[in-house]
Design a protein around this motif. Structure first.
Motif, PDB file in Angstrom:
ATOM      1  N   ALA A 189      38.013  26.934  14.959  1.00 12.01           N
ATOM      2  CA  ALA A 189      39.136  26.641  15.851  1.00 12.01           C
ATOM      3  C   ALA A 189      40.143  25.726  15.173  1.00 12.01           C
ATOM      4  CB  ALA A 189      38.643  26.025  17.158  1.00 12.01           C
ATOM      5  N   VAL A 232      43.829  26.407  15.349  1.00 11.84           N
ATOM      6  CA  VAL A 232      44.076  27.845  15.330  1.00 11.84           C
ATOM      7  C   VAL A 232      43.405  28.462  16.550  1.00 11.84           C
ATOM      8  CG1 VAL A 232      44.272  27.954  12.814  1.00 11.84           C
ATOM      9  CG2 VAL A 232      42.055  28.335  13.884  1.00 11.84           C
ATOM     10  N   GLU A 233      43.783  29.690  16.850  1.00 10.27           N
ATOM     11  CA  GLU A 233      43.108  30.422  17.925  1.00 10.27           C
ATOM     12  C   GLU A 233      41.640  30.577  17.517  1.00 10.27           C
ATOM     13  OE1 GLU A 233      42.900  32.062  21.561  1.00 10.27           O
ATOM     14  OE2 GLU A 233      44.760  31.298  20.674  1.00 10.27           O
ATOM     15  N   PRO A 234      40.690  30.163  18.372  1.00 15.63           N
ATOM     16  CA  PRO A 234      39.275  30.257  17.995  1.00 15.63           C
ATOM     17  C   PRO A 234      38.870  31.673  17.596  1.00 15.63           C
ATOM     18  CG  PRO A 234      39.520  28.956  19.981  1.00 15.63           C
ATOM     19  CD  PRO A 234      40.870  29.575  19.697  1.00 15.63           C
ATOM     20  N   MET A 235      38.149  31.763  16.482  1.00 20.76           N
ATOM     21  CA  MET A 235      37.637  33.055  16.033  1.00 20.76           C
ATOM     22  C   MET A 235      36.235  32.881  15.474  1.00 20.76           C
ATOM     23  SD  MET A 235      39.429  33.840  12.324  1.00 20.76           S
ATOM     24  CE  MET A 235      39.628  35.482  12.836  1.00 20.76           C
ATOM     25  N   PRO A 284      36.920  38.988  13.722  1.00 16.56           N
ATOM     26  CA  PRO A 284      37.895  38.939  14.823  1.00 16.56           C
ATOM     27  C   PRO A 284      37.557  39.872  15.981  1.00 16.56           C
ATOM     28  CG  PRO A 284      38.810  40.102  12.936  1.00 16.56           C
ATOM     29  CD  PRO A 284      37.492  39.520  12.499  1.00 16.56           C
ATOM     30  N   ASP A 288      34.112  37.873  20.442  1.00 18.03           N
ATOM     31  CA  ASP A 288      34.671  36.838  21.304  1.00 18.03           C
ATOM     32  C   ASP A 288      34.059  35.484  20.926  1.00 18.03           C
ATOM     33  OD1 ASP A 288      35.677  35.260  23.336  1.00 18.03           O
ATOM     34  OD2 ASP A 288      34.602  36.304  24.937  1.00 18.03           O
TER      35      ASP A 288
END
Length: 118
Positions: A14, A59-62, A88, A91
């Protein structure tokens, strides 16, 4: 033919160190009591001469896959982790604690920093 199998597990990224367009390091997290807790990071460039301030970028959690044979001490990985690949398609909210990590060892201490006491 000899085949070697290696175990892996998933963590959540994240945040990264450095700009999102050229991250130097990923920050690894695992869910504990419904919250994402930082448990490690990938290696910094060991040849870097920059010893200044670290720029942490959210960052957008991945989901990121790492080797399962990493050493665990107390509430985090003992050494930096190797990022094998980003996933990616998964979830980040579905990531669970790996079997060898005990949830009780991840809770914050009440009396200050106990990082020396696993």
């Amino acid at each position: 033919m000899k085949l070697k199998s290696k175990s892996t597990f998933d963590v959540v990224c994240a945040a990264v160190i450095g700009p999102v367009t050229q991250p130097q390091t990923i920050i690894a997290g695992l869910p504990v009591d419904g919250r994402l807790r930082i448990v490690g990071r990938s290696s910094l460039n060991r040849f870097s001469t920059d010893k200044g301030m670290i720029h942490l970028t959210l960052v957008e959690p991945m989901v990121v896959q790492i080797p399962a044979d990493v050493a665990w001490t107390g509430r985090s990985f003992r050494h930096s982790v190797a990022c094998l690949r980003a996933k990616p398609e998964l979830d980040a909210a579905a990531v669970e604690l790996p079997p060898h990590v005990h949830p009780g060892s991840l809770h914050a201490s009440r009396g200050g920093d106990d990082s020396r006491n696993p």
